[in-house]
Motif scaffolding. Structure first.
Motif, PDB file in Angstrom:
ATOM      1  N   VAL B 209      45.612  11.980   1.252  1.00  0.00           N
ATOM      2  CA  VAL B 209      45.103  13.203   1.863  1.00  0.00           C
ATOM      3  C   VAL B 209      43.692  13.006   2.414  1.00  0.00           C
ATOM      4  CG1 VAL B 209      44.373  15.557   1.353  1.00  0.00           C
ATOM      5  CG2 VAL B 209      46.564  14.735   0.520  1.00  0.00           C
ATOM      6  N   ILE B 210      42.864  12.264   1.664  1.00  0.00           N
ATOM      7  CA  ILE B 210      41.478  12.118   2.114  1.00  0.00           C
ATOM      8  C   ILE B 210      41.253  10.817   2.891  1.00  0.00           C
ATOM      9  CG2 ILE B 210      40.451  13.565   0.310  1.00  0.00           C
ATOM     10  CD1 ILE B 210      39.785  10.799  -1.093  1.00  0.00           C
ATOM     11  N   ASN B 211      42.280  10.016   3.037  1.00  0.00           N
ATOM     12  CA  ASN B 211      42.127   8.740   3.718  1.00  0.00           C
ATOM     13  C   ASN B 211      42.250   8.917   5.240  1.00  0.00           C
ATOM     14  OD1 ASN B 211      42.168   6.135   4.593  1.00  0.00           O
ATOM     15  ND2 ASN B 211      43.645   5.432   3.054  1.00  0.00           N
ATOM     16  N   ASN B 231      51.216  17.011   4.008  1.00  0.00           N
ATOM     17  CA  ASN B 231      49.775  17.272   3.992  1.00  0.00           C
ATOM     18  C   ASN B 231      49.067  16.854   5.278  1.00  0.00           C
ATOM     19  OD1 ASN B 231      49.783  18.318   1.378  1.00  0.00           O
ATOM     20  ND2 ASN B 231      49.698  16.253   0.526  1.00  0.00           N
ATOM     21  N   ILE B 234      45.709  18.916   6.087  1.00  0.00           N
ATOM     22  CA  ILE B 234      44.570  18.597   5.213  1.00  0.00           C
ATOM     23  C   ILE B 234      43.985  17.239   5.594  1.00  0.00           C
ATOM     24  CG2 ILE B 234      43.766  18.354   2.832  1.00  0.00           C
ATOM     25  CD1 ILE B 234      46.199  19.925   1.953  1.00  0.00           C
ATOM     26  N   ASN B 235      44.886  16.305   5.812  1.00  0.00           N
ATOM     27  CA  ASN B 235      44.451  14.959   6.207  1.00  0.00           C
ATOM     28  C   ASN B 235      43.700  14.987   7.539  1.00  0.00           C
ATOM     29  OD1 ASN B 235      46.084  11.781   6.893  1.00  0.00           O
ATOM     30  ND2 ASN B 235      44.091  12.214   6.003  1.00  0.00           N
ATOM     31  N   ALA B 238      40.306  16.371   6.855  1.00  0.00           N
ATOM     32  CA  ALA B 238      39.557  15.393   6.063  1.00  0.00           C
ATOM     33  C   ALA B 238      39.018  14.290   6.980  1.00  0.00           C
ATOM     34  CB  ALA B 238      40.443  14.802   4.983  1.00  0.00           C
ATOM     35  N   THR B 239      39.858  13.859   7.915  1.00  0.00           N
ATOM     36  CA  THR B 239      39.430  12.800   8.837  1.00  0.00           C
ATOM     37  C   THR B 239      38.275  13.280   9.704  1.00  0.00           C
ATOM     38  OG1 THR B 239      41.710  12.054   8.895  1.00  0.00           O
ATOM     39  CG2 THR B 239      40.235  11.148  10.561  1.00  0.00           C
ATOM     40  N   LEU B 241      36.204  15.540   8.923  1.00  0.00           N
ATOM     41  CA  LEU B 241      35.047  15.625   8.031  1.00  0.00           C
ATOM     42  C   LEU B 241      34.392  14.253   7.862  1.00  0.00           C
ATOM     43  CD1 LEU B 241      33.830  17.984   6.400  1.00  0.00           C
ATOM     44  CD2 LEU B 241      34.876  16.953   4.377  1.00  0.00           C
ATOM     45  N   TRP B 242      35.218  13.232   7.703  1.00  0.00           N
ATOM     46  CA  TRP B 242      34.692  11.869   7.579  1.00  0.00           C
ATOM     47  C   TRP B 242      33.891  11.480   8.821  1.00  0.00           C
ATOM     48  CZ3 TRP B 242      33.775   9.346   3.471  1.00  0.00           C
ATOM     49  CH2 TRP B 242      34.611   9.402   2.354  1.00  0.00           C
TER      50      TRP B 242
END
Lengths: 302, 262
Positions: B209-211, B231, B234-235, B238-239, B241-242
């Motif tokens: 999910v966070i990768n 997901n 969300i992923n 998250a991306t 956000l990264w």
């Protein structure tokens, strides 16, 4: 416009590069920042150019922090590096546009400024073909382009050969009429030639802030030099006994004699020499110590 | 905004000048065409070269769909050699400006750090995504000839998913380029970190999910099955956000003037 440097300090790890440095600069002045290598000149210049942040203190231009007044500062780095694949003209357009000058103004001003620094013939040559002196002159052109109130130069001539040095010095001499200049150098004769005011820095601290005239008059000494033949060496001891002589020193054939008052006693001294049949080859009144001697005394001395 | 345009224009002329604009797309065309050609001709090659007896080729291998081959292009070509090449092409982005003193020099002008970073990222992202896109299309052309066709919308959505992962690769490399001073170190850390990210995909659902590399997996899923994996949204965030985090770190690093030598 007034540039104020207030209690600026900067540390690199444990080493203090600049500590509690303060000075003020008024429009129209040309100030030389003098100091030996590693005294903190470049660090101070970089702080003024807003490349380095201060640990303490601040630099103000007209009462405003320097980072808000970048338009009013022209900066020439010690080794001006440009994008080597650009031509001189492209570089000036690039830097000019970053300074917020419109294209129309640049089309008008760039050829003028290139002519001023003597690069008109090289305007379309790539920077990678430029010599050190040419890069330095382009750097000056870039610093002048946006007509700043202050120009800050870090060792503008130290890395150049005598020809390049001459070119750049003449150029600075010329732009001095129109702008305020602060330049750092460890070559004193250059500073002597361009600047009226000197700030001497040592170990990050200001140890002298003065004008050329003041510095010299303060350091001129009542000294005369005599060159005599070898046979008259013993006369030096006689001289030392004279009431108006403070000190006499012999190095080779040269005698350095310090008097109480040069104007008053120099004739008596010559008279004494003639009475003792001294063979005088040369008699010389020392005008003043050179800036270099004063500098050495300030920086190395006690 | 004006200085952003000036800096972007400068980036473009630089990219033109060192021929990155030619060789980067060429590399991706090469990578893109390799996968379908190899997949198509491998059985024939093995047949002619292979003297080994007792080995038979799984017939299902030769019957891959176009979507599977395109997914393999992303997974086995772009995500390996492709990423290495992106990192190597972009490692000097800020580092070379730092070492030549141009970064400090540019910042003595009234230029904001955000327009400096923005100019770098926007122009180079455009170059990289066009290169990847060209490679993708080249792969597609061969797939059309040698395998089955792929639905247009599916193919485009998958490309955009993949380009988000590429954006992270670029912003991460840019961050390393701002922080580190040695090109070799930037390349090494960049390649290893990104390849590890890619390898971790599918290992654990929470990690996925966070990768940011999960976006690549989603793109592949789209091509193979026609829908994204679990997901996805969300992923996706998250991306993003990264990417924001790496850009902010770069920004902070330059604003605080930590890029100075010494």
């Amino acid at each position: 416009m007034k540039l104020e440097i207030k209690n600026v300090s900067k540390k690199f790890r444990e080493k203090k590069a600049v500590s509690q440095f303060s000075m003020e600069l008024e429009t129209g002045q040309c100030v030389g920042l003098i100091g030996p290598n590693g005294a903190g000149k470049s660090t101070l210049i970089k702080i003024i150019a807003d490349i380095l942040q201060t640990d303490e203190g601040e630099v103000l231009l007209e009462g405003k922090n320097i980072s808000k007044m970048k338009r009013e500062i022209g900066y020439l780095p010690q080794y001006p590096n440009f994008y080597e694949w650009m031509t001189a003209k492209e570089t000036l357009f690039f830097m000019g546009q970053l300074s917020g000058i419109s294209k129309k103004e640049l089309i008008r001003d760039v050829p003028i400024i290139l002519a001023k620094v003597g690069l008109s013939d090289e305007e379309d040559a790539k920077i990678r073909t430029f010599s050190g002196g040419m890069k330095q002159r382009l750097g000056i052109a870039q610093a002048l382009l946006h007509k700043p109130a202050f120009i800050v130069m870090d060792e503008p001539v130290s890395a150049l050969d005598p020809i390049g040095r001459r070119e750049v010095l003449n150029l600075i001499q010329e732009i001095k009429q129109e702008t305020t200049i602060l330049l750092s150098t460890h070559i004193l004769s250059d500073a002597e030639e361009i600047c009226e005011r000197f700030v001497v820095i040592k170990n990050g601290m200001k140890i002298e802030d003065t004008t050329m005239l003041d510095l010299i008059s303060r350091n001129s000494k009542p000294v005369v030099y005599l060159e005599i033949t070898h046979n008259d060496k013993s006369w030096v001891d006689t001289v030392k006994m004279l009431p108006y002589v403070k000190d006499a020193e012999m190095t080779g054939h040269k005698v350095k004699i310090t008097l109480d008052d040069v104007v008053k006693y120099k004739n008596s001294l010559i008279q004494n020499a003639l009475e003792n049949n001294v063979d005088i080859i040369r008699f010389e009144i020392d005008k003043h110590e050179t800036l270099e001697e004063i500098f050495l005394k300030l920086v190395v001395g006690t | 905004m004006n200085s952003l345009a000036v800096l972007m224009k400068k980036e473009y002329s630089q990219v033109l000048n060192d021929f990155k604009v030619i060789w980067l797309p060429l590399v991706f065309i090469f990578l893109g065409t390799t996968q379908p050609i190899m997949t198509y001709y491998l059985p024939a090659i093995l047949k002619t070269l292979g003297g080994a007896q007792g080995i038979s080729i799984d017939p299902s291998m030769t019957e891959q769909t176009g979507g599977q081959v395109l997914a393999a292009t992303l997974g086995s070509q772009f995500d390996q050699l492709g990423i290495m090449i992106i990192v190597i092409a972009m490692m000097g982005l800020i580092q070379s400006d730092k070492s030549s003193g141009m970064l400090a020099f540019i910042l003595t002008r009234p230029v904001t750090v955000s327009s400096y970073i923005g100019g770098k990222l926007l122009s180079n992202y455009l170059l990289v995504s066009i290169s990847v896109g060209i490679g993708y299309v080249a792969s597609l052309l061969y797939i059309h000839f040698l395998f089955t066709g792929i639905e247009l919308t599916l193919m485009i959505t998958a490309l955009f998913c993949y380009l988000l992962w590429i954006l992270f690769c670029l912003s991460f490399t840019t961050m390393l380029s701002a922080v580190l001073n040695s090109q070799a170190l930037i390349a090494l850390i960049g390649i290893i970190t990104l390849l590890i990210c890619r390898m971790l995909v599918g290992l654990h659902p929470v990690l996925d999910v966070i990768n940011p590399a999960g976006m690549s997996k989603h793109a592949m899923n789209l091509l193979i099955t026609g829908s994204v994996g679990a997901n996805f949204s969300i992923n996706f965030f998250a991306t993003i956000l990264w990417v924001i985090l790496t850009v902010m770190f770069t920004y902070h690093w330059i604003v605080k003037k930590k890029f100075q030598p010494k």
